[in-house]
Design a protein around this motif. Structure first.
Motif, PDB file in Angstrom:
ATOM      1  N   MET A   1     -28.760  23.455   5.095  1.00  0.00           N
ATOM      2  CA  MET A   1     -27.359  23.121   5.311  1.00  0.00           C
ATOM      3  C   MET A   1     -26.852  22.245   4.173  1.00  0.00           C
ATOM      4  SD  MET A   1     -26.773  24.556   8.303  1.00  0.00           S
ATOM      5  CE  MET A   1     -25.281  23.810   8.961  1.00  0.00           C
ATOM      6  N   VAL A   2     -25.570  22.386   3.872  1.00  0.00           N
ATOM      7  CA  VAL A   2     -24.935  21.535   2.877  1.00  0.00           C
ATOM      8  C   VAL A   2     -23.875  20.702   3.577  1.00  0.00           C
ATOM      9  CG1 VAL A   2     -23.249  23.328   2.252  1.00  0.00           C
ATOM     10  CG2 VAL A   2     -23.689  21.446   0.673  1.00  0.00           C
TER      11      VAL A   2
ATOM     12  N   ARG B   1     -25.251  17.321  -6.134  1.00  0.00           N
ATOM     13  CA  ARG B   1     -24.423  16.248  -5.579  1.00  0.00           C
ATOM     14  C   ARG B   1     -23.109  16.111  -6.347  1.00  0.00           C
ATOM     15  NH1 ARG B   1     -25.376  12.039  -2.092  1.00  0.00           N
ATOM     16  NH2 ARG B   1     -23.977  10.269  -2.277  1.00  0.00           N
ATOM     17  N   ASP B   2     -22.013  15.930  -5.618  1.00  0.00           N
ATOM     18  CA  ASP B   2     -20.652  15.736  -6.137  1.00  0.00           C
ATOM     19  C   ASP B   2     -19.989  17.032  -6.608  1.00  0.00           C
ATOM     20  OD1 ASP B   2     -20.726  12.991  -5.625  1.00  0.00           O
ATOM     21  OD2 ASP B   2     -21.626  12.552  -7.570  1.00  0.00           O
ATOM     22  N   LEU B   3     -20.691  18.175  -6.508  1.00  0.00           N
ATOM     23  CA  LEU B   3     -20.057  19.451  -6.829  1.00  0.00           C
ATOM     24  C   LEU B   3     -18.963  19.721  -5.799  1.00  0.00           C
ATOM     25  CD1 LEU B   3     -20.096  22.184  -8.440  1.00  0.00           C
ATOM     26  CD2 LEU B   3     -21.628  23.029  -6.651  1.00  0.00           C
ATOM     27  N   VAL B   4     -17.757  20.051  -6.248  1.00  0.00           N
ATOM     28  CA  VAL B   4     -16.639  20.306  -5.347  1.00  0.00           C
ATOM     29  C   VAL B   4     -16.550  21.803  -5.053  1.00  0.00           C
ATOM     30  CG1 VAL B   4     -14.143  20.141  -5.030  1.00  0.00           C
ATOM     31  CG2 VAL B   4     -15.380  18.301  -6.194  1.00  0.00           C
TER      32      VAL B   4
ATOM     33  N   GLY C   1     -14.477  20.073  -0.271  1.00  0.00           N
ATOM     34  CA  GLY C   1     -15.089  18.763  -0.398  1.00  0.00           C
ATOM     35  C   GLY C   1     -16.212  18.753  -1.412  1.00  0.00           C
ATOM     36  N   ALA C   2     -16.715  17.556  -1.655  1.00  0.00           N
ATOM     37  CA  ALA C   2     -17.821  17.377  -2.598  1.00  0.00           C
ATOM     38  C   ALA C   2     -19.148  17.381  -1.845  1.00  0.00           C
ATOM     39  CB  ALA C   2     -17.653  16.060  -3.358  1.00  0.00           C
ATOM     40  N   VAL C   3     -20.171  17.900  -2.474  1.00  0.00           N
ATOM     41  CA  VAL C   3     -21.507  17.925  -1.882  1.00  0.00           C
ATOM     42  C   VAL C   3     -22.057  16.501  -1.829  1.00  0.00           C
ATOM     43  CG1 VAL C   3     -23.883  18.728  -2.179  1.00  0.00           C
ATOM     44  CG2 VAL C   3     -21.965  20.265  -2.697  1.00  0.00           C
TER      45      VAL C   3
END
Length: 280
Positions: A51-52, A29-32, A42-44
């Motif tokens: 799917m992401v 989460r929040d990985l760009v 975008g950020a995860v």
């Protein structure tokens, strides 16, 4: 003499000879990340079903299949699912912060229950207190508006063994909600009904701005439907009910524990749980 074709052309692995293996990165989460094909960056925010989901800086969200085709800081990577959370021994806490009973099973539903105004209220309570409510056998129902509370009480009257805890939006001095709550409290069902509420116009505002990544919830002018006004102010689509439903799912996804909710909302829900589970 040199063998320009290698020692054995039938040996296994010959297809991968000289091919550079791409680094694998977990989609935490929040990985760009950037999508190599179209440049969307975008950020995860979620990973499910292979799917992401990415959210860009304007709040737009798109889904992409996990795998190759992503860039991180200009480097080509293979994006994979996040690692499973490690198993932690010892007492576990629920999203509400209470300790989960080991091997807890849902108990038979009580006659007493909690009533909320709408579906979003019910989903938010379930998200944070669901484990606790199942362990206590408390059912949450929604009314589709405080205006319908009096009729609901007449249809299934409360008693000492069938108490109702009611959560109301915008319970402030002088509001319509407060007038209805006061009338019911003075009426014949008042002894077995507890009506509490939060001060905000809508339950959306019970999610902290910090959890949403915004400075504050927007002020919506009179005459504009609150949810529509919020979506427009935040740059989210608000054309129809489907857009508003997606906006709520975005908000709900930001709630993982009680820390993501306003204290005034937390206290009222805990008060209702205590009321409907107290011994008769």
């Amino acid at each position: 003499m040199d063998d320009r074709y290698g020692a054995d052309v039938l040996a296994t692995g010959w297809k991968g000879h000289g091919v550079r293996e791409l680094p694998r990165v977990a989609a935490s989460r929040d990985l760009v990340v950037e999508v190599a094909d179209d440049g969307f960056c975008g950020a995860v925010v979620d990973v499910t079903g292979g799917m992401v989901e990415l959210e860009d800086r304007r709040g737009r969200r798109r889904l992409f299949p996990l795998g190759a085709g992503f860039l991180i800081d200009g480097r080509v990577v293979v994006l994979g699912p996040p690692a499973a959370a490690p198993v932690v021994k010892g007492p576990q806490r629920t999203a509400s912060g209470s300790y989960a009973a080991p091997d807890a099973r849902a108990r038979t539903a009580r006659a007493s229950r909690i009533l909320v105004e709408g579906r979003h209220d019910a989903e938010l309570v379930e998200k944070v207190w669901g484990d606790d409510l199942r362990a206590e056998g408390v059912v949450v129902e929604y009314l589709q508006g405080i205006d319908l509370l009096d009729a609901a009480l007449e249809e299934e009257p409360p008693s000492a063994t069938r108490r109702y805890g009611v959560l109301v939006d915008h319970l402030v001095p002088g509001s319509k909600e407060t007038r209805i709550a006061d009338a019911i409290a003075r009426g014949r069902h008042g002894a077995h009904v507890l009506i509490v509420g939060h001060p905000w116009i809508d339950v959306w505002q019970c999610v902290t701005p910090r959890a949403m990544g915004i400075e504050r919830w927007p002020d919506v002018p009179r005459g504009i439907e609150f949810k529509v006004g919020v979506c427009r102010a935040l740059g989210w689509p608000a054309r129809d009910q489907a857009d508003l439903a997606r906006a709520w799912q975005r908000i709900l996804s930001r709630v993982t524990t009680y820390r993501d909710l306003e204290p005034a909302f937390l206290g009222r829900v805990e008060e209702l749980i205590d009321f409907v589970t107290a011994p008769a």
